[in-house]
Scaffold this motif. Structure first.
Motif, PDB file in Angstrom:
ATOM      1  N   LEU A  48      48.457  54.383  31.919  1.00 39.78           N
ATOM      2  CA  LEU A  48      47.554  53.885  32.956  1.00 39.78           C
ATOM      3  C   LEU A  48      47.839  52.423  33.258  1.00 39.78           C
ATOM      4  O   LEU A  48      47.860  52.007  34.426  1.00 39.78           O
ATOM      5  N   PHE A  49      48.071  51.626  32.232  1.00 43.22           N
ATOM      6  CA  PHE A  49      48.365  50.202  32.418  1.00 43.22           C
ATOM      7  C   PHE A  49      49.602  50.021  33.287  1.00 43.22           C
ATOM      8  O   PHE A  49      49.632  49.171  34.186  1.00 43.22           O
ATOM      9  N   ARG A  50      50.644  50.841  33.049  1.00 43.59           N
ATOM     10  CA  ARG A  50      51.879  50.714  33.840  1.00 43.59           C
ATOM     11  C   ARG A  50      51.623  51.027  35.308  1.00 43.59           C
ATOM     12  O   ARG A  50      52.103  50.330  36.203  1.00 43.59           O
ATOM     13  N   HIS A  51      50.865  52.089  35.559  1.00 44.34           N
ATOM     14  CA  HIS A  51      50.554  52.426  36.949  1.00 44.34           C
ATOM     15  C   HIS A  51      49.715  51.311  37.593  1.00 44.34           C
ATOM     16  O   HIS A  51      49.884  51.004  38.777  1.00 44.34           O
ATOM     17  N   PHE A  52      48.826  50.732  36.805  1.00 47.69           N
ATOM     18  CA  PHE A  52      47.969  49.672  37.335  1.00 47.69           C
ATOM     19  C   PHE A  52      48.787  48.445  37.720  1.00 47.69           C
ATOM     20  O   PHE A  52      48.667  47.935  38.840  1.00 47.69           O
ATOM     21  N   VAL A  53      49.630  47.940  36.811  1.00 45.50           N
ATOM     22  CA  VAL A  53      50.387  46.718  37.122  1.00 45.50           C
ATOM     23  C   VAL A  53      51.389  46.961  38.245  1.00 45.50           C
ATOM     24  O   VAL A  53      51.709  46.041  39.011  1.00 45.50           O
ATOM     25  N   ASN A  54      51.867  48.185  38.382  1.00 41.63           N
ATOM     26  CA  ASN A  54      52.782  48.491  39.489  1.00 41.63           C
ATOM     27  C   ASN A  54      52.084  48.437  40.841  1.00 41.63           C
ATOM     28  O   ASN A  54      52.732  48.292  41.882  1.00 41.63           O
ATOM     29  N   SER A  55      50.751  48.559  40.827  1.00 41.02           N
ATOM     30  CA  SER A  55      49.995  48.507  42.081  1.00 41.02           C
ATOM     31  C   SER A  55      49.587  47.085  42.464  1.00 41.02           C
ATOM     32  O   SER A  55      49.051  46.866  43.556  1.00 41.02           O
ATOM     33  N   LEU A  56      49.841  46.106  41.589  1.00 38.41           N
ATOM     34  CA  LEU A  56      49.411  44.731  41.843  1.00 38.41           C
ATOM     35  C   LEU A  56      50.383  43.999  42.765  1.00 38.41           C
ATOM     36  O   LEU A  56      51.589  44.264  42.754  1.00 38.41           O
ATOM     37  N   THR A  57      49.850  43.070  43.512  1.00 37.61           N
ATOM     38  CA  THR A  57      50.671  42.288  44.445  1.00 37.61           C
ATOM     39  C   THR A  57      51.166  40.986  43.841  1.00 37.61           C
ATOM     40  O   THR A  57      52.113  40.379  44.352  1.00 37.61           O
ATOM     41  N   GLY A  58      50.518  40.528  42.780  1.00 37.22           N
ATOM     42  CA  GLY A  58      50.843  39.228  42.189  1.00 37.22           C
ATOM     43  C   GLY A  58      49.909  38.132  42.639  1.00 37.22           C
ATOM     44  O   GLY A  58      49.946  37.013  42.100  1.00 37.22           O
ATOM     45  N   ASP A  59      49.049  38.426  43.615  1.00 36.12           N
ATOM     46  CA  ASP A  59      48.099  37.427  44.110  1.00 36.12           C
ATOM     47  C   ASP A  59      46.733  37.531  43.426  1.00 36.12           C
ATOM     48  O   ASP A  59      45.849  36.723  43.695  1.00 36.12           O
ATOM     49  N   GLU A  60      46.560  38.538  42.564  1.00 35.82           N
ATOM     50  CA  GLU A  60      45.258  38.727  41.905  1.00 35.82           C
ATOM     51  C   GLU A  60      45.003  37.612  40.884  1.00 35.82           C
ATOM     52  O   GLU A  60      45.937  37.059  40.296  1.00 35.82           O
ATOM     53  N   ASN A  61      43.734  37.326  40.691  1.00 36.89           N
ATOM     54  CA  ASN A  61      43.343  36.280  39.743  1.00 36.89           C
ATOM     55  C   ASN A  61      42.335  36.853  38.751  1.00 36.89           C
ATOM     56  O   ASN A  61      41.142  36.906  39.008  1.00 36.89           O
ATOM     57  N   PHE A  62      42.848  37.299  37.615  1.00 39.28           N
ATOM     58  CA  PHE A  62      41.983  37.876  36.580  1.00 39.28           C
ATOM     59  C   PHE A  62      41.568  36.788  35.586  1.00 39.28           C
ATOM     60  O   PHE A  62      41.836  36.890  34.388  1.00 39.28           O
ATOM     61  N   SER A  63      40.903  35.779  36.077  1.00 36.24           N
ATOM     62  CA  SER A  63      40.604  34.612  35.244  1.00 36.24           C
ATOM     63  C   SER A  63      39.615  34.913  34.122  1.00 36.24           C
ATOM     64  O   SER A  63      39.591  34.213  33.107  1.00 36.24           O
ATOM     65  N   ASN A  64      38.785  35.956  34.278  1.00 38.63           N
ATOM     66  CA  ASN A  64      37.792  36.265  33.250  1.00 38.63           C
ATOM     67  C   ASN A  64      38.347  37.152  32.138  1.00 38.63           C
ATOM     68  O   ASN A  64      37.757  37.228  31.059  1.00 38.63           O
ATOM     69  N   LEU A  65      39.461  37.827  32.400  1.00 36.62           N
ATOM     70  CA  LEU A  65      40.022  38.707  31.382  1.00 36.62           C
ATOM     71  C   LEU A  65      40.596  37.900  30.227  1.00 36.62           C
ATOM     72  O   LEU A  65      41.482  37.073  30.418  1.00 36.62           O
ATOM     73  N   ARG A  66      40.105  38.168  29.028  1.00 36.98           N
ATOM     74  CA  ARG A  66      40.632  37.467  27.858  1.00 36.98           C
ATOM     75  C   ARG A  66      41.424  38.395  26.941  1.00 36.98           C
ATOM     76  O   ARG A  66      42.195  37.937  26.107  1.00 36.98           O
ATOM     77  N   LEU A  67      41.221  39.737  27.122  1.00 41.88           N
ATOM     78  CA  LEU A  67      41.926  40.696  26.275  1.00 41.88           C
ATOM     79  C   LEU A  67      42.365  41.913  27.087  1.00 41.88           C
ATOM     80  O   LEU A  67      41.585  42.453  27.871  1.00 41.88           O
ATOM     81  N   VAL A  68      43.607  42.323  26.894  1.00 41.26           N
ATOM     82  CA  VAL A  68      44.087  43.608  27.386  1.00 41.26           C
ATOM     83  C   VAL A  68      44.485  44.405  26.147  1.00 41.26           C
ATOM     84  O   VAL A  68      45.421  44.020  25.435  1.00 41.26           O
ATOM     85  N   ARG A  69      43.747  45.478  25.869  1.00 44.36           N
ATOM     86  CA  ARG A  69      44.042  46.283  24.682  1.00 44.36           C
ATOM     87  C   ARG A  69      44.641  47.615  25.115  1.00 44.36           C
ATOM     88  O   ARG A  69      44.061  48.332  25.919  1.00 44.36           O
ATOM     89  N   LEU A  70      45.820  47.929  24.563  1.00 44.46           N
ATOM     90  CA  LEU A  70      46.498  49.183  24.847  1.00 44.46           C
ATOM     91  C   LEU A  70      46.571  50.011  23.569  1.00 44.46           C
ATOM     92  O   LEU A  70      46.838  49.469  22.492  1.00 44.46           O
ATOM     93  N   SER A  71      46.337  51.312  23.681  1.00 42.87           N
ATOM     94  CA  SER A  71      46.392  52.178  22.508  1.00 42.87           C
ATOM     95  C   SER A  71      46.625  53.607  22.949  1.00 42.87           C
ATOM     96  O   SER A  71      46.451  53.951  24.111  1.00 42.87           O
TER      97      SER A  71
END
Length: 659
Positions: A274-297
């Protein structure tokens, strides 16, 4: 060699951030989940507990709603630590029902309504659930399953006059909390049983590993029928944090980035696919300033995933690669920041969490040395209790402590090795169990289902990478006694009645015989790769004829890795699944500049059907501008001319939609 979990000054990776306010950490695990939850409610009554769609519940509101559910459960099903089924969707009411069931002293058994009827029915029969908790949306299915033998609790019809006060039931930490069903090698799913003490220990590991704080906002993507959901739900609710369920099937990836920003999410937890599909959909202009953790499992994480993480997330954000099992949830974690350099393509799964030891064993059950591959085993006082009504399977899962201690040891079936310093590297499975889209799958269960199909003689199911270092898909190799008509359509429809969608192979390859090793076993390493030809479907091939159909067929062919696609071919019969559907929707947005909901792929899963959806979306998109211009024109016209203009516009709209 024992590899202890104690996190201290000399440990290679400290917990991300100590959460000194964690009630679970301070009060321990010798209590029930409702007691721990009600203590949090008393401390944070007005804080948001759950927000899903247009439903927001504070801790006090969630607690009161759960108390009403608990009383209705007891009224309809009596008292006692007995299984009750949850037939509910991915939404806030499900969390209310789970908390209510635990408050009533019951064992909750989540059943995903999207799973095949046969599988849900099996779970209901295997647990002998005393009642089914459901809602209006799933009431028809619940009635069909119950067949007047099992009472129902409809969340949408609970009397609002029922008391909302805490029940005050005395529950032992050893009371069973849940039964979660996972794929089984015998051909039927098996139920993993946990008690309140062990769930609280899971949350203690989760809390300490991620440093969960009351001001955190956690995603919830996983099905409620997985152990990941348990960690997410109670990792939030037992820390005073806020839980944000997001239904990917309804909302898709197109809205996910904006949703993360809008809701100020701080902890993003998903499986790597899911993470791979998500980042592939990003443009690079997003600002996830509140995200402090990305946990993959749930699946292997690769160096490429880390590179994408560094590309799209801020320097203060940390990537956590987690390792666990359906039986134990989180066991190890490995943390990566923007300065971390990785030498191997695979990311280590890291260091054991609190009060959990990891051992690497050979076939004789003896520990092996550093950097030697063996079976990963988990040693702890807090192992899962066993498999529901499967004493023989439970006995095989555990071994005695070689050191003579009182702790049990669970053999995971995973292979790995320990690096210097106690860092675990996972290298695969010992058996034929695999991970698909974050779910654990026993290929034997798929093979058993296929062998029950009339005309099939031999079967081998394997996984293959869709791309180097990328997602994995299931491929079924079949030897049949006779030629099957419309083979792929028949097999896929049959399996969908037996298995969840994620267990249905994306490709079927028919062979005259399965290749064998010298000792007579199937030689899976020499099975041929599927070709790119269109599978044998029930619907005849019809080529695309319009520019829109041609563009859609090209998108589908590229995503599905097929040479051609017909306009009446069902996307899922071609080997598509929900994550590939997300890719299609994303590419449609880029090609046609329209927003389609992901559910459109499920409701109209053909090129011809999606063509109509695009035309309708384009008409809706342009309507406001056309209406504004038309209203301006109408103001300057006579009544007769205005009526004529309205009639012309109506005709044009009808013509456009019909086309």
């Amino acid at each position: 060699m024992n590899h202890s979990s104690e996190t201290g000054p000399g440990h290679p990776q400290q917990a991300i951030e100590t959460n000194s306010n964690s009630s679970v950490e301070l009060k321990g695990v010798e209590q029930s989940i409702p007691v721990a939850f009600e203590r949090i409610v008393a401390e944070y009554p007005g804080r948001i507990a759950v927000k899903a769609g247009n439903v927001t519940l504070t801790y006090d509101e969630l607690n009161q709603a759960a108390n009403r559910v608990a009383r209705e459960i007891i009224r309809r099903g009596g008292q006692g630590n007995e299984p009750i089924a949850m037939l509910l969707d991915h939404a806030a009411p499900t969390i209310t029902a789970i908390v209510g069931a635990l408050k009533a002293g019951k064992i909750y058994v989540p059943m995903d309504p999207s799973f095949p009827y046969a599988r849900i029915s099996y779970v209901l029969e295997d647990t002998q659930a005393r009642l089914i908790v459901t809602n209006n949306e799933n009431l028809s299915l619940a009635n069909d399953l119950a067949r007047d033998k099992c009472p129902l609790v409809n969340l949408d019809e609970i009397d609002t006059g029922i008391s909302r006060e805490n029940l005050g039931l005395s529950l032992s930490p050893e009371s069973f909390a849940y039964i979660l069903y996972t794929s089984g090698s015998t051909g039927q799913p098996k139920g993993v049983v946990q008690d309140h003490r062990n769930v609280l220990q899971v949350i203690k590991r989760y809390t300490n590993g991620l440093g969960v704080r009351p001001d955190d906002r956690l995603t919830l993507f996983s099905s409620f029928s997985t152990t990941t959901s348990v960690a997410n739900i109670f990792g939030g609710l037992l820390n005073g944090a806020s839980l944000y369920p997001f239904d990917l099937k309804d909302d898709g990836l197109a809205k996910l980035a904006a949703w993360l920003v809008q809701e100020e999410i701080t902890i993003f937890h998903s499986f790597p696919t899911l993470f791979r599909h998500f980042v592939n959909s990003l443009t690079g202009d997003e600002n996830f300033s509140n995200l402090r953790l990305v946990r993959l499992s749930g699946e292997p994480v690769y160096k490429k995933d880390v590179e994408e993480f560094k590309k799209h997330f801020s320097p203060h954000c940390i990537l956590v690669n987690g390792y666990g099992t359906s039986e134990m949830s989180a066991v190890c974690e490995y943390r990566v920041d923007h300065n971390t350099e990785l030498s191997d393509a695979n990311v280590p799964v890291g260091f054991p969490l609190c009060e959990t030891d990891v051992l690497i064993l050979d076939d004789a059950g003896e520990e092996v040395g550093l950097n030697c591959i063996g079976e990963i085993a988990i040693k702890s006082r807090y192992l899962f209790l066993g498999y529901w009504q499967r004493p023989e399977l439970t006995g095989l899962a555990f071994i005695d402590d070689p050191a003579g201690g009182s702790e049990r040891i669970y053999r995971t079936g995973d292979l790995g090795y320990m690096q210097e310093g106690g860092c675990l590297v996972h290298v695969g499975r010992k058996d034929f169990q695999v991970k698909i889209n974050g779910y654990r799958v026993e290929v034997a269960e798929i093979e058993t289902a296929l062998l029950d199909f009339v005309g099939i003689k031999e079967v081998a199911v394997v996984t293959a990478e869709e791309s180097p270092g990328g997602d994995r898909r299931l491929i079924a190799y079949i030897v049949s006694r006779q030629r099957l008509t419309r083979a792929t359509t028949e097999l896929r429809n049959y399996l969908k009645e037996q298995l969840p969608d994620y267990m249905v192979p994306s490709a079927f390859v028919f062979l005259d015989a399965l290749p064998l090793t010298p000792n007579g076993k199937v030689d899976r390493s020499t099975l041929p790769a599927p070709d790119r030809s269109r599978p044998d479907l029930e619907s005849p091939f019809v080529a695309p004829s319009t520019p829109v159909e041609q563009a859609l067929a090209t998108i589908w062919a590229e995503v599905l890795k097929l040479e051609k696609v017909g306009i009446h071919d069902n996307f899922f019969d071609l080997g598509g699944h929900s994550l590939l559907a997300i890719q299609v929707v994303s590419r449609v947005r880029e090609a046609f500049h329209v927003e389609l909901p992901l559910r459109a792929m499920f409701e109209t899963p053909t090129v011809a059907g999606l063509d109509g959806e695009i035309l309708q979306a384009e008409a809706t998109k342009t309507a406001p501008q056309e209406m504004t211009e038309m209203l301006a024109d109408l103001e300057s016209l006579s009544d007769e001319d205005a009526e004529r203009l309205l009639a012309q516009e109506s005709s044009k709209k009808d013509l456009k939609v019909n086309k």
